[in-house]
Design an enzyme around this catalytic site. Sequence first.
Site, PDB file in Angstrom:
ATOM      1  N   LYS A   1      44.288  10.105  48.673  1.00  0.00           N
ATOM      2  CA  LYS A   1      43.314  11.185  48.886  1.00  0.00           C
ATOM      3  C   LYS A   1      42.796  11.164  50.326  1.00  0.00           C
ATOM      4  CE  LYS A   1      38.827  11.612  48.417  1.00  0.00           C
ATOM      5  NZ  LYS A   1      38.510  12.558  49.504  1.00  0.00           N
TER       6      LYS A   1
ATOM      7  N   GLU B   1      38.465  -1.447  54.127  1.00  0.00           N
ATOM      8  CA  GLU B   1      38.217  -1.481  55.575  1.00  0.00           C
ATOM      9  C   GLU B   1      37.008  -0.588  55.816  1.00  0.00           C
ATOM     10  OE1 GLU B   1      37.975  -0.270  59.167  1.00  0.00           O
ATOM     11  OE2 GLU B   1      40.013   0.522  58.971  1.00  0.00           O
TER      12      GLU B   1
ATOM     13  N   CYS C   1      36.014   3.198  63.603  1.00  0.00           N
ATOM     14  CA  CYS C   1      35.218   2.169  62.902  1.00  0.00           C
ATOM     15  C   CYS C   1      35.035   0.938  63.787  1.00  0.00           C
ATOM     16  CB  CYS C   1      35.809   1.802  61.559  1.00  0.00           C
ATOM     17  SG  CYS C   1      37.509   2.224  61.369  1.00  0.00           S
TER      18      CYS C   1
ATOM     19  N   GLU D   1      25.423   1.480  62.039  1.00  0.00           N
ATOM     20  CA  GLU D   1      26.583   2.208  62.556  1.00  0.00           C
ATOM     21  C   GLU D   1      26.214   3.679  62.741  1.00  0.00           C
ATOM     22  OE1 GLU D   1      30.016   2.592  59.921  1.00  0.00           O
ATOM     23  OE2 GLU D   1      31.323   2.324  61.645  1.00  0.00           O
TER      24      GLU D   1
HETATM   25  P1  ADP Z   1      32.571   8.507  55.976  1.00  0.00           P
HETATM   26  O1  ADP Z   1      31.130   8.118  56.084  1.00  0.00           O
HETATM   27  O2  ADP Z   1      33.466   7.933  56.986  1.00  0.00           O
HETATM   28  O3  ADP Z   1      32.791   9.946  55.632  1.00  0.00           O
HETATM   29  P2  ADP Z   1      32.974   7.877  53.243  1.00  0.00           P
HETATM   30  O4  ADP Z   1      32.992   6.484  52.766  1.00  0.00           O
HETATM   31  O5  ADP Z   1      31.887   8.774  52.806  1.00  0.00           O
HETATM   32  O6  ADP Z   1      33.093   7.708  54.778  1.00  0.00           O
HETATM   33  O7  ADP Z   1      34.341   8.598  52.901  1.00  0.00           O
HETATM   34  C1  ADP Z   1      35.595   7.994  53.026  1.00  0.00           C
HETATM   35  C2  ADP Z   1      36.492   8.497  51.917  1.00  0.00           C
HETATM   36  O8  ADP Z   1      35.955   8.070  50.663  1.00  0.00           O
HETATM   37  C3  ADP Z   1      36.594  10.012  51.823  1.00  0.00           C
HETATM   38  O9  ADP Z   1      37.924  10.343  51.478  1.00  0.00           O
HETATM   39  C4  ADP Z   1      35.619  10.344  50.708  1.00  0.00           C
HETATM   40  O10 ADP Z   1      35.926  11.566  50.050  1.00  0.00           O
HETATM   41  C5  ADP Z   1      35.825   9.173  49.773  1.00  0.00           C
HETATM   42  N1  ADP Z   1      34.705   8.881  48.865  1.00  0.00           N
HETATM   43  C6  ADP Z   1      33.406   9.225  48.998  1.00  0.00           C
HETATM   44  N2  ADP Z   1      32.674   8.764  47.943  1.00  0.00           N
HETATM   45  C7  ADP Z   1      33.542   8.102  47.142  1.00  0.00           C
HETATM   46  C8  ADP Z   1      33.409   7.363  45.904  1.00  0.00           C
HETATM   47  N3  ADP Z   1      32.237   7.219  45.301  1.00  0.00           N
HETATM   48  N4  ADP Z   1      34.515   6.785  45.372  1.00  0.00           N
HETATM   49  C9  ADP Z   1      35.702   6.898  45.996  1.00  0.00           C
HETATM   50  N5  ADP Z   1      35.903   7.570  47.134  1.00  0.00           N
HETATM   51  C10 ADP Z   1      34.840   8.176  47.719  1.00  0.00           C
END
Ligand code: ADP
Length: 487
Positions: A192, A266, A300, A397
Amino acid sequence: MAKKTDKKLSGWDFSPSPEGTSHIALKDKYDLFIDGKWVKPSSGKYFDSINPSNEEKISSVAHANQADVDKAVKAARKAYNGAWGKMSGKERGKYIYRIARMMQEKARELAVIETLDGGKPIRESRDIDIPLACNHFFYYAGWADKLDYAFPNRKVESLGVAGQIIPWNFPLLMAAWKIAPALAAGNTVVLKPAESTSLTALKLAEIIEESGLPAGVVNIVTGFGDTGAAIVNHPDVDKVAFTGSTDVGKIIQKAISGTDKKATLELGGKSANIILEDAPIDQAVEGIVNGIFFNQGHVCCAGSRLFVQESVAEVVINKLKQRLDSLYVGNPLDKNTDIGAINSKEQLQTIKKYIKIGQEEGAEMYQSPCSIPTKGYFCPPTLFTNVAQSSVIVQEEIFGPVLTIQTFRTVDEVIQKANNTPFGLAAGVWTDKGSRIFNLTTKLRAGVVWANTYNKFDPTSPFGGYKESGFGREGGLHGLEAYVKLS
Ligand code: ADP
């Protein structure tokens, strides 16, 4: 001739030099890539992918729900138990090589789409993201038939179905980091991409379709956090690979605790870039700029905390300010642009919130006086001096073009300060002395430590963090090991 900055820079100004977009093929609407076919999302819902540099819609992307994820995992399982699972490593390698070559052939198109969808300067996507993504496929293709040499005297087995969730800062590169080693080791994949940058992963799905890879080996499902959670919580996923925020990483770790799912996470960073007084100053200043500003700070492992030895602090800060004034902020498609668009409106708000906190905390701010476009999400490069170790902007961050600067007197002091964060992803050390490099690199609690350079990547080197920056490694043999069972 349009000027990109208010200032004439050292007597020079550049004519606009935008990369063309006539050679790219984008659909108005993207479905999900499941079992080798493009299928509509069962909810019928689509969301917009926006160009962050002008806020225009580029395309509609399907929002996958639990039922769609289930379909994708079933397809991946079927392929794992079928054609892919039975295929020799040599044959698997041929497919991975083919995907790498096709990506290379389409490199220009992929670079432009990466820049349109994510806002990063075309110079970055063209020279760094896309070539590195291709190289990851080439590198891991080479291992596919040599797993017994990679892990000598061990029995090597694949894990099964890998659920992979990636962020928006290096969309195609992160997809390559995840998919290439998984396939080389014989696994199948449900991936995804991040909701704001799905398009290059969908272009990769088109490449994969064209490559003739057996149906179901790679499935690409687009959507938001709920889609990611459906992957993580699916009972038939054997391995979760996640790159993203520490907050979501913690949610994922909780979700899979008590299961036998393998995981690599990561997560975030607040990396220290350390300049000692004997460092080559001009080179170091360029490295600092590369480490935090060239990709809008959307890295990151960005070197977001600068530590300068007191005796050279004034000269370094002055040179940094001068260099900041010469950076071009603007149209990411322009080949002269150094700092493109912030990836999303939400991210720009987060960065602005931290800049405000920095000012309220009493830090001294310097922003380059460049003009920034009125439409789109842009942030001028920003320095903060006079910050304390406990300042929020030093501890948290920001994920934007914001650098905090602290000074130090002794090496022991800077080691303590650099390690004093919950993160431990990367660090940089600038000095003329090899012995000092070895001393610092062994004491800095960071997964990667660069010496006299910064933000350099190679498919053969492992990457990953300590502490709240996550665990597990990607890249190199370590990255391959994350996708096999050894006995
Ligand atoms: P960023 O702050 O870099 O956007 P996120 O951790 O919010 O990082 O998002 C990174 C990825 O994780 C995206 O593909 C997002 O859709 C997905 N994501 C967000 N929430 C969840 C969750 N609860 N479980 C799994 N994947 C998630």
